[in-house]
Design an enzyme around this catalytic site. Structure first.
Site, PDB file in Angstrom:
ATOM      1  N   ASP A  93     -13.988  91.227  52.857  1.00  0.00           N
ATOM      2  CA  ASP A  93     -14.052  91.589  51.447  1.00  0.00           C
ATOM      3  C   ASP A  93     -13.292  90.568  50.602  1.00  0.00           C
ATOM      4  O   ASP A  93     -12.526  89.769  51.123  1.00  0.00           O
ATOM      5  CB  ASP A  93     -13.557  93.016  51.194  1.00  0.00           C
ATOM      6  CG  ASP A  93     -12.162  93.253  51.724  1.00  0.00           C
ATOM      7  OD1 ASP A  93     -11.916  94.341  52.277  1.00  0.00           O
ATOM      8  OD2 ASP A  93     -11.305  92.352  51.606  1.00  0.00           O
ATOM      9  N   ASP A 119     -10.961  89.816  47.202  1.00  0.00           N
ATOM     10  CA  ASP A 119     -10.084  90.318  46.148  1.00  0.00           C
ATOM     11  C   ASP A 119      -9.866  89.207  45.128  1.00  0.00           C
ATOM     12  O   ASP A 119      -9.734  88.041  45.479  1.00  0.00           O
ATOM     13  CB  ASP A 119      -8.730  90.748  46.725  1.00  0.00           C
ATOM     14  CG  ASP A 119      -8.870  91.849  47.756  1.00  0.00           C
ATOM     15  OD1 ASP A 119      -9.663  92.777  47.519  1.00  0.00           O
ATOM     16  OD2 ASP A 119      -8.219  91.765  48.814  1.00  0.00           O
ATOM     17  N   ASP A 171       2.773  90.881  49.581  1.00  0.00           N
ATOM     18  CA  ASP A 171       3.558  91.246  50.756  1.00  0.00           C
ATOM     19  C   ASP A 171       3.926  90.053  51.648  1.00  0.00           C
ATOM     20  O   ASP A 171       5.086  89.808  51.919  1.00  0.00           O
ATOM     21  CB  ASP A 171       2.869  92.372  51.545  1.00  0.00           C
ATOM     22  CG  ASP A 171       1.441  92.024  51.983  1.00  0.00           C
ATOM     23  OD1 ASP A 171       0.889  91.003  51.520  1.00  0.00           O
ATOM     24  OD2 ASP A 171       0.874  92.788  52.787  1.00  0.00           O
TER      25      ASP A 171
HETATM   26  P1  ATP Z   1      -7.736  92.733  54.940  1.00  0.00           P
HETATM   27  O1  ATP Z   1      -8.565  93.157  53.752  1.00  0.00           O
HETATM   28  O2  ATP Z   1      -8.296  91.683  55.784  1.00  0.00           O
HETATM   29  O3  ATP Z   1      -7.184  93.893  55.723  1.00  0.00           O
HETATM   30  P2  ATP Z   1      -5.934  91.808  52.883  1.00  0.00           P
HETATM   31  O4  ATP Z   1      -4.816  90.821  52.998  1.00  0.00           O
HETATM   32  O5  ATP Z   1      -7.057  91.467  51.947  1.00  0.00           O
HETATM   33  O6  ATP Z   1      -6.439  92.024  54.350  1.00  0.00           O
HETATM   34  P3  ATP Z   1      -5.674  94.228  51.396  1.00  0.00           P
HETATM   35  O7  ATP Z   1      -5.077  95.524  51.875  1.00  0.00           O
HETATM   36  O8  ATP Z   1      -7.110  94.156  51.080  1.00  0.00           O
HETATM   37  O9  ATP Z   1      -5.289  93.168  52.513  1.00  0.00           O
HETATM   38  O10 ATP Z   1      -4.796  93.762  50.157  1.00  0.00           O
HETATM   39  C1  ATP Z   1      -5.152  92.642  49.354  1.00  0.00           C
HETATM   40  C2  ATP Z   1      -3.911  91.856  48.971  1.00  0.00           C
HETATM   41  O11 ATP Z   1      -3.050  92.662  48.167  1.00  0.00           O
HETATM   42  C3  ATP Z   1      -3.048  91.419  50.143  1.00  0.00           C
HETATM   43  O12 ATP Z   1      -3.484  90.225  50.701  1.00  0.00           O
HETATM   44  C4  ATP Z   1      -1.690  91.303  49.509  1.00  0.00           C
HETATM   45  O13 ATP Z   1      -1.566  90.055  48.849  1.00  0.00           O
HETATM   46  C5  ATP Z   1      -1.697  92.399  48.473  1.00  0.00           C
HETATM   47  N1  ATP Z   1      -1.096  93.651  48.996  1.00  0.00           N
HETATM   48  C6  ATP Z   1      -1.733  94.654  49.634  1.00  0.00           C
HETATM   49  N2  ATP Z   1      -0.894  95.641  49.959  1.00  0.00           N
HETATM   50  C7  ATP Z   1       0.329  95.274  49.510  1.00  0.00           C
HETATM   51  C8  ATP Z   1       1.628  95.877  49.529  1.00  0.00           C
HETATM   52  N3  ATP Z   1       1.826  97.069  50.097  1.00  0.00           N
HETATM   53  N4  ATP Z   1       2.647  95.184  48.946  1.00  0.00           N
HETATM   54  C9  ATP Z   1       2.448  93.989  48.366  1.00  0.00           C
HETATM   55  N5  ATP Z   1       1.261  93.371  48.336  1.00  0.00           N
HETATM   56  C10 ATP Z   1       0.211  93.994  48.880  1.00  0.00           C
HETATM   57 MG    MG Z   2      -8.716  92.710  51.439  1.00  0.00          MG
END
Ligand code: ATP
Ligand code: MG
Length: 431
Positions: free
Chosen positions: A52, A54, A139
């Site tokens: 996905d 973002d 994070d």
């Molecule tokens: P994936 O979608 O592959 O699991 P992702 O890194 O895109 O991984 P998401 O949960 O979709 O993870 O979150 C998108 C982004 O938002 C993360 O990459 C991070 O930068 C930020 N993020 C998500 N959760 C948190 C949190 N609890 N605290 C701080 N930043 C966060």
């Molecule tokens: Mg994501």
């Protein structure tokens, strides 16, 4: 801020979804900044295919919503905009800024404020800011890289690229502070370390034991969402090992965790359920959280059922009460929606029915809609070293027979429970 030009990284627009490119182009077209961020940039740089996309922007949620008819504003803790293109949803977040604990809720740009609990837990995080501020609010360093689809540049404000090269999971800022703001970040550290096969930065890892107890503050519903990401993303076994090693399992499933520490069979069963789920995902087969949850809670259910039987309850009644008890106890930490707790109960109660190999009932069991899951579960129990009197291989052969032959064979089986070979737990097998 480190800016990496297009010829010094391997991100190609070809691997970015049309929807994401469209959203960024339109935001730029109306005078805003817009970048691909998070897991998508990380996975593109690692040569993978993101699942996905973002996007981060300086436009407020209201502005983004006004620009896209196919969008809606969601969330409270974090307000974000979902832009829909057919089946794809692009998540657009407004740059987050530094928050000031004394800040009064501001009237400008609606809801532009943050809130923390007495213990430092971040209840709301809707202060808007710049790209630099947004980067340090994320994070992990490897999750804080930004890609500009207009100039093809990558923006790195927190040494994310260096950590990506070192294959290191490193929290941004002071680990204890960041874990206190949001304890779920500890679970995210372990999840990404397991998924990417990265090591955890020592400073980051060292802060986990001191902050682990804060996970108790997380609402059960949010932990269930995280549970799904931990165990249904294709890396459940590796993630499970991490959760055991860093002792965070205690805050997800305290009762099961205690059983797993005491009994190698209990640990092996859960581990096997995780590995089997990963394998099914790799083969594009359907998976359900009910199966993993059934395995996680089985040692607790078995212990309780045994206790109730010793008190004189008949086995089916004991199993029924034990199931009820185990589910409501677990739900204090992680909510378990009914659509999953019901099949869990059926899988467990089916384990008793599988002990009976005699008569029409046994012959008809094979056609029951829950037979497959219950049979798979039985094999898992055996694989984990539980003594079931070789019940699994009996059912493996029996289910392949046509109904008539099943009836004939089941009529010949001896006594109740197929000759009294009842399932027993190997309690001598200690960890
Ligand atoms: P994936 O979608 O592959 O699991 P992702 O890194 O895109 O991984 P998401 O949960 O979709 O993870 O979150 C998108 C982004 O938002 C993360 O990459 C991070 O930068 C930020 N993020 C998500 N959760 C948190 C949190 N609890 N605290 C701080 N930043 C966060
Ligand atoms: Mg994501």
């Amino acid at each position: 801020m480190n800016i990496i030009p297009r010829d010094q990284h391997n991100i190609s627009r070809k691997n970015i979804s049309d929807g994401a490119l469209k959203v960024m182009a339109r935001l730029r077209g109306s005078g805003h900044q817009a970048y691909l961020v998070g897991g998508a940039v990380r996975d593109l740089l690692l040569g993978g295919h993101p699942k996905d996309f973002d996007i981060a922007t300086d436009a407020t949620p209201e502005t983004v919503h006004a620009l896209f008819r196919n969008s809606r504003i969601i969330g409270r803790r974090f307000r974000i905009v979902h832009v829909r293109f057919g089946r794809e949803i692009i998540e657009v977040t407004t740059f987050r800024g530094h928050h000031d604990n004394d800040l009064e809720p501001s009237s400008e740009s609606g809801g532009n404020h943050s809130r923390q609990s007495a213990s430092g837990l971040l209840l709301r995080d809707n202060v808007y800011g710049t790209l630099e501020e947004d980067a340090v609010r994320r994070d992990l360093t490897v999750n804080a890289l930004y890609y500009d689809s207009g100039t093809f540049e990558v923006f790195d404000h927190v040494h994310g690229l260096k950590d990506l090269e070192r294959r290191s999971i490193c929290i941004i800022g002071e680990p204890a502070v960041r874990f206190t703001e949001d304890p779920v970040r500890m679970l995210r550290v372990l999840r990404f370390a397991a998924k990417l096969e990265f090591k955890i930065d020592t400073h980051t890892a060292r802060a986990i034991p001191g902050c682990a107890h804060l996970l108790a503050e997380i609402p059960a519903a949010r932990l269930f969402d995280e549970f799904l990401k931990l165990f249904l993303s294709g890396y459940a076994a590796a993630t499970f090992d991490m959760l055991i090693r860093h002792k965070l399992m205690l805050y997800l499933f305290p009762d099961s965790y205690a059983e797993m520490l005491r009994h190698t069979v209990a640990h092996a069963l859960v581990r096997a359920a995780m590995a089997s789920t990963d394998q099914r995902i790799a083969q594009d087969k359907p998976v359900t959280p009910a199966f993993i949850l059934a395995a996680l809670l089985w040692p607790v259910v078995q212990r309780e059922a045994l206790r109730l039987q010793e008190r004189g309850d008949p086995p089916p009644a004991a199993m029924h009460s034990a199931a009820q008890e185990a589910i409501s106890e677990a739900a204090r930490n992680i909510s378990i929606p009914k659509r999953f707790s019901q099949p869990m109960r059926e899988i467990w109660e089916f384990q008793l029915r599988l002990e009976n190999r005699r008569g029409r009932k046994a012959a008809e069991l094979v056609d029951h809609r829950r037979f497959r899951a219950a049979y798979d579960f039985l094999l898992l129990r055996e694989q984990a070293g539980e003594d079931t009197g070789d019940l699994g291989s009996w059912w493996t052969e029996f289910q392949q027979l046509p109904m008539e032959q099943r009836l004939a064979q089941a009529a010949q089986e001896k006594g109740p429970g197929g000759g009294g070979r009842r399932s027993r737990r190997r309690s001598s097998n200690r960890a």
